[in-house]
Design a protein around this motif. Sequence first.
Motif, mmCIF file in Angstrom:
data_model
loop_
_atom_site.group_PDB
_atom_site.id
_atom_site.type_symbol
_atom_site.label_atom_id
_atom_site.label_comp_id
_atom_site.label_asym_id
_atom_site.label_seq_id
_atom_site.Cartn_x
_atom_site.Cartn_y
_atom_site.Cartn_z
ATOM 1 N N PRO A 1 0.806 -1.222 0.000
ATOM 2 C CA PRO A 1 0.000 0.000 0.000
ATOM 3 C C PRO A 1 0.841 1.275 0.000
ATOM 4 O O PRO A 1 0.444 2.285 -0.582
ATOM 5 N N ASP A 2 2.027 1.227 0.627
ATOM 6 C CA ASP A 2 2.880 2.414 0.641
ATOM 7 C C ASP A 2 3.391 2.740 -0.760
ATOM 8 O O ASP A 2 3.535 3.920 -1.113
ATOM 9 N N ARG B 1 0.529 4.402 -2.608
ATOM 10 C CA ARG B 1 0.411 5.810 -2.191
ATOM 11 C C ARG B 1 1.527 6.660 -2.786
ATOM 12 O O ARG B 1 1.299 7.807 -3.187
ATOM 13 N N SER C 1 -1.021 0.305 -9.907
ATOM 14 C CA SER C 1 -0.869 1.579 -9.202
ATOM 15 C C SER C 1 -0.441 2.688 -10.156
ATOM 16 O O SER C 1 -0.915 3.820 -10.063
#
Length: 228
Positions: free
Chosen positions: A90-91, A94, A140
């Motif tokens: 998830p980092d 982001r 992403s």
Amino acid sequence: MELKDSVAVVTGANRGLGRHLAEQLLQRGATVYAAARRPETVDLPGAVPLRLDVTDPESVRSAARIASDATLLVNNAGISTSTPLLAGDPDAVRLEMETNFFGPLAVTRAFAPVIERNGGGAVLNVLSVLSWLHPAGLGSYAAAKAAAWALTGAAREELAPRRITVSALHVAYMDTDMAAAVPAEQKTDPAEVAAQALLGIEAGLPEILADETTRYVKRSLAAAPNAA
């Protein structure tokens, strides 16, 4: 927009497509602020190195104060971490959104008043064929570039009354560090992409499609998604 005698800020100008854009703008008679997180890595004769980290709000504000004569902004800085959206870190997701979407948003917000005060000009957002094509392994990156495409369209409408045109450059693989693992025959020369981008800015094109892969994907947008 006339590029001769324009004043351009190019983010990520220390390498790859950004360096080609900065170099060709200089050749066309523009003043160029070559922006990078580490300005000491800018090695382009004639360019003005400018510290700008698109993920650092104070860095963005400082760059806008220094480049107070800007009439053209090129949002080129970006990253790809090859992170899937569901299974990936998830980092990392982001980070891609911060760099590829929130970064250009912050820089555009900072420089739009500057460009307006200087009589108007243009913004170019460097996007991708993955604005429209969303492979799982690059989820992403694709999501961030799709968001940046929406940003480009909304900013185009919002900035038009302020005499600022907004263009999107869409391209597939280029021969840069980001695509180092891709076979050479699948990659486009970034110098050619830069030349197309600058012609598109001059013509005020809303979208610049830099290769046949990108043009094919754009034509195919109305097709039904492929079933897994």
